[in-house]
Scaffold this active site. Structure first.
Site, short mmCIF file in Angstrom:
data_model
loop_
_atom_site.label_atom_id
_atom_site.label_comp_id
_atom_site.label_asym_id
_atom_site.label_seq_id
_atom_site.Cartn_x
_atom_site.Cartn_y
_atom_site.Cartn_z
N CYS A 144 0.81 -1.21 0.00
CA CYS A 144 0.00 0.00 0.00
C CYS A 144 0.85 1.26 0.00
CB CYS A 144 -0.93 -0.02 1.21
SG CYS A 144 -1.91 1.47 1.36
N CYS A 147 -0.59 4.10 2.14
CA CYS A 147 -0.40 3.96 3.59
C CYS A 147 1.06 4.21 3.98
CB CYS A 147 -0.76 2.55 4.07
SG CYS A 147 -2.17 1.82 3.28
N ASP A 148 2.00 3.70 3.18
CA ASP A 148 3.39 3.62 3.64
C ASP A 148 4.37 4.51 2.89
OD1 ASP A 148 2.50 1.69 5.41
OD2 ASP A 148 2.87 0.05 4.00
#
Ligand code: NAP
Length: 321
Positions: A144, A147-148
């Site tokens: 992701c 997200c990261d």
């Protein structure tokens, strides 16, 4: 939520398919219960795959584009506005052989009972299947970018895959990373032409063609990968601090094995719209669609599932009279 009465409609999943089904079922006065799912380390989460996406440019109605999480938040609000009940819970067992259908969530007993069930459990990210990939998830291995990506500011990273997801992730990651290598097992990308052109034009992105990742290196965080040239068989190490795996998806259908028909890849089979072989059970979105897999097609099939469920309930009502 657990009022004890038999629900007219229970919906499993809260991506575009599940929430569109919820909007339609709620507007038909069926007070649906949506079991939204729960966050997991493998990327499952309420809202589905669009929660892991950045900009959505092709969802009709948004001339300037919108963000995936925002689109899902709006769909959720819209479903609640018309009377859908939403619960951050994951179905752990279903019994489709009884009428009403029984659905268990977590340790919750007794089960939720429903006259109709709409399955919109979506799909999840595939992984390469390497032992060190699993060990280093959350320590440099990710599925992701949204997200990261932030954690990889000014760091060299790679994305595996050649589809739209891989290119989208790579483009997004150029906002943070010092360089992004796209490692693809062929010489040709599967991604749409417009995405390909954007990647080719981006000076932070370069490609490692005809190559597979055979190992992820590093003790407590990613330090590199071993890649194998598919044409020569030659292996070499590449220094990296992050590896994003974007090689496609698998349907979340394990819960229904033995009760519903699945194709060879695990997708639920439907007939004439969203009907499964079990009366009162409908499937929509990515759990039954291996071909189109778009937010808009998932939403469209969620709408169809709600209408199919509504018609089924009306016929049932008619029989009872
Ligand atoms: P995909 O189109 O199935 O692409 C998967 C990619 O991963 C392919 O390039 C495939 O290689 C590669 N791959 C598969 N297994 C592999 C393995 N074991 N090792 C190495 N590489 C492997 O999946 P996706 O990119 O997730 O896209 C899914 C659907 O969503 C598509 O229809 C796509 O258009 C859509 N999507 C759209 C957008 C957008 O419009 N913004 C964004 C994301 C996704 P091969 O090419 O050799 O098979």
């Amino acid at each position: 939520m657990r009022t004890g009465h038999v629900r007219e409609v229970v919906i499993l999943g809260s991506g575009p398919a599940g929430l569109t089904a919820a909007i339609y079922a709620a507007r038909a006065d069926l007070n649906p219960l949506v079991l939204e799912g729960e966050p997991s380390s493998t990327g499952d989460q309420p809202g589905g795959q669009l929660m892991l996406t950045t900009e959505i440019e092709n969802f009709p109605g948004f001339a300037q584009g919108t963000m995936g999480p925002q689109l899902m938040a709006d769909m959720r609000t819209q479903a609640e506005r018309f009377g859908a009940d939403l619960a951050v819970e994951k179905a752990t067992r279903v019994d489709l052989s009884t009428s009403p259908i029984s659905i268990w969530a977590g340790d919750d007993e007794p089960p939720v009972r429903a006259r109709t069930l709409i399955i919109a459990t979506g799909a999840r990210s595939l992984m390469l299947g390497l032992p060190n990939e699993a060990r280093l998830i959350g320590h440099g291995v990710s599925t992701c970018a949204t997200c990261d990506g932030f954690f990889f500011r000014d760091k060299p990273i790679a994305v595996v895959g050649g589809g739209d997801s891989a290119i989208e992730e790579a483009l997004f990651l150029t906002k943070f990373a010092s360089s992004v290598k796209i490692i693809h097992r062929r010489k040709e990308l599967r991604a749409s032409k417009i995405m390909q052109e954007r990647a080719f034009r981006n000076e932070k992105i370069d490609f490692i063609w005809d190559s597979t990742v055979t190992d992820v290196l590093g003790t407590d965080h990613v330090e590199g990968v071993t890649i194998k040239d598919a044409l020569t068989g030659h292996e070499r190490d590449v220094e990296l601090e992050g590896l994003f795996v974007a090689i496609g998806h698998a349907p979340n259908s394990a819960l229904f094995e033995g009760q519903l028909e699945l194709d060879a890849n695990g997708y639920l089979l439907t007939y004439g719209g969203t009907k499964t072989a079990v009366p009162g059970v409908f499937a929509c979105g990515d759990v039954q669609d291996h071909e189109y897999r778009q937010a808009i097609t998932a939403a469209g099939s969620g709408c169809m599932a709600a209408i199919d469920a509504e018609k089924y309930l009306a016929a049932l009502q008619h029989q009872l009279r």
